[in-house]
Motif scaffolding. Structure first.
Motif, PDB file in Angstrom:
ATOM      1  N   GLY A  76      30.645  43.924  39.204  1.00  0.00           N
ATOM      2  CA  GLY A  76      31.952  44.419  39.618  1.00  0.00           C
ATOM      3  C   GLY A  76      33.034  43.373  39.781  1.00  0.00           C
ATOM      4  N   GLU A  77      32.841  42.158  39.254  1.00  0.00           N
ATOM      5  CA  GLU A  77      33.828  41.092  39.429  1.00  0.00           C
ATOM      6  C   GLU A  77      34.161  40.425  38.100  1.00  0.00           C
ATOM      7  N   VAL A 126      36.541  35.510  47.364  1.00  0.00           N
ATOM      8  CA  VAL A 126      36.620  36.932  47.017  1.00  0.00           C
ATOM      9  C   VAL A 126      36.046  37.786  48.137  1.00  0.00           C
ATOM     10  N   GLY A 130      38.888  39.541  50.448  1.00  0.00           N
ATOM     11  CA  GLY A 130      39.074  40.862  49.875  1.00  0.00           C
ATOM     12  C   GLY A 130      40.078  40.899  48.740  1.00  0.00           C
ATOM     13  N   ILE A 131      40.627  39.741  48.376  1.00  0.00           N
ATOM     14  CA  ILE A 131      41.553  39.667  47.243  1.00  0.00           C
ATOM     15  C   ILE A 131      40.753  39.867  45.959  1.00  0.00           C
ATOM     16  N   PRO A 132      41.262  40.628  44.994  1.00  0.00           N
ATOM     17  CA  PRO A 132      40.513  40.857  43.744  1.00  0.00           C
ATOM     18  C   PRO A 132      40.126  39.545  43.066  1.00  0.00           C
ATOM     19  N   SER A 133      38.933  39.533  42.501  1.00  0.00           N
ATOM     20  CA  SER A 133      38.437  38.327  41.842  1.00  0.00           C
ATOM     21  C   SER A 133      39.321  37.910  40.676  1.00  0.00           C
ATOM     22  N   PHE A 134      40.014  38.852  40.067  1.00  0.00           N
ATOM     23  CA  PHE A 134      40.937  38.528  38.986  1.00  0.00           C
ATOM     24  C   PHE A 134      41.976  37.511  39.461  1.00  0.00           C
ATOM     25  N   LEU A 135      42.524  37.723  40.666  1.00  0.00           N
ATOM     26  CA  LEU A 135      43.568  36.841  41.185  1.00  0.00           C
ATOM     27  C   LEU A 135      42.985  35.524  41.699  1.00  0.00           C
ATOM     28  N   LYS A 236      26.935  38.585  45.159  1.00  0.00           N
ATOM     29  CA  LYS A 236      28.149  38.307  44.396  1.00  0.00           C
ATOM     30  C   LYS A 236      28.439  36.806  44.318  1.00  0.00           C
ATOM     31  N   THR A 285      34.595  48.468  34.951  1.00  0.00           N
ATOM     32  CA  THR A 285      34.534  48.964  36.320  1.00  0.00           C
ATOM     33  C   THR A 285      33.262  48.560  37.044  1.00  0.00           C
TER      34      THR A 285
END
Length: 346
Positions: A76-77, A126, A130-135, A236, A285
């Motif tokens: 999921g990351e 991450v 809680g910031i999305p791993s994308f960012l 994770k 997803t």
């Protein structure tokens, strides 16, 4: 009696076919076979064993990291720093040993520790923020890219590392990471064997090990996984560190094959890793995919990037092909996911 025995057989065939089609890698396998046959027909030089093993080598340099990226995506990351991680790994090894005059094995271990620390930091940030791993990993990408160029220019006076072939430990490290052998008229690079090993290990982990269930669980729903006792944070962070380890491995290969590295390389490879995983059946997803599919996706990349050259076409068409493959893969993966979940209790 004849009618009674024939009826169950006709009922089981659609079920078995549906189960086969619901496997994540089936669409990628069909595409790989079609592309392989296509280039066999249009590119005569593609038919030699030497060309085939060159394709395997090209695939392995993407496929090794794509294995880790695929596992992370199943969890999921995302990790956008994976593209420049191999360059960072090689530069840490190269410049540390060149500047201080120490054995290259010391630099390799230091480089591994550095990469694992970056992977741990990515995962920890991450999960902590809680910031999305994308960012998070986009930020790490820019930090590493800038440090690669800035530190290299500061130490060597240019944007490339110095030749390290004369430093102690080079020969033994080259055997581990960048050796090759001949098989008939073909050259087989050791990265192909390492790639097969990593894919097999990842496939076994996902299908047979408890941590494989954890990876699928945290990718499907982290909250539900946590509720049933899955160590979400540890899982994770471990996935991020796996990507960093495999990035380090490819960085070692690049360094000990070419003796030097360009600090600006690697940008954009993160998308190739993601595309390989998605083409191989991994959902963006999370919670769905496997290592075999990611390997097939990397093989498709290798076939196409070299097949276009063997066919004498403009290499610029390769990017257009990647875009088409990505769009088709997303559509196929969505359909496969529906097949896989059809009939399951909600």
């Amino acid at each position: 009696m004849t009618v009674a025995t024939a009826e169950p057989r006709t009922r089981t065939r659609p079920v078995r076919l549906g189960a086969l089609l619901a496997r994540p890698e089936v669409g990628a396998l069909a595409a790989a076979v079609a592309i392989f046959v296509f280039f066999l027909l249009v590119a005569p030089s593609f038919r030699s064993s030497a060309s085939f093993f060159t394709v395997l080598y090209q695939s392995s340099t993407i496929g090794i990291v794509a294995v880790g990226v695929g596992l992370l995506m199943i969890g999921g990351e995302f990790d956008l720093s994976a593209g420049v991680m191999p360059i960072s790994a090689g530069l840490v090894n190269s410049m540390f040993c060149w500047y201080f005059g120490v054995n290259l094995w010391v630099g390799a271990v230091l480089s591994l520790a550095f990469c694992l620390a970056v992977g741990f930091l990515n995962g920890w940030l991450v999960m902590r923020t809680g910031i999305p791993s994308f960012l998070i990993t986009l930020g790490t990408f820019f930090v590493l890219q800038g440090a690669n160029l800035g530190v290299t220019k500061l130490v060597t006076g240019s944007v490339s590392s110095s030749d390290i072939s004369a430093i102690d430990g080079f020969a033994s490290l080259q055997k581990v990471f960048a050796s090759s052998f001949t098989l008939g008229s073909a050259t087989v690079w050791i990265t192909v064997l390492w790639w097969i090993l990593f894919v097999a290990l990842a496939a076994w982990t996902l299908q047979r090990a408890r941590v494989g269930n954890w990876i699928y669980a945290v990718g499907g729903s982290a909250d539900s996984a946590r509720a049933v006792g899955v160590p979400v944070v540890r899982t994770k962070i471990g996935l991020f560190m796996t990507v960093s380890f495999l990035g380090w491995f490819v960085g070692m290969h690049s360094l000990y094959r070419f003796n030097t590295l360009q600090a600006g390389n690697g940008v954009g490879n993160e998308f190739l890793y993601i595309i390989a995983a998605v083409v191989g059946g991994t959902l963006l997803t999370g919670g769905f995919g496997n290592a075999i599919g990611a390997a097939i996706g990397a093989f498709i990349f290798g076939m196409t990037s070299l097949g276009i050259v063997y066919a004498g076409w403009d290499p610029n068409w390769f990017k257009a092909f990647l875009g088409v493959m990505l769009l088709l893969a997303v559509l196929v993966n969505t359909y496969v996911k529906r097949l896989a979940t059809k009939g399951r209790p909600s």
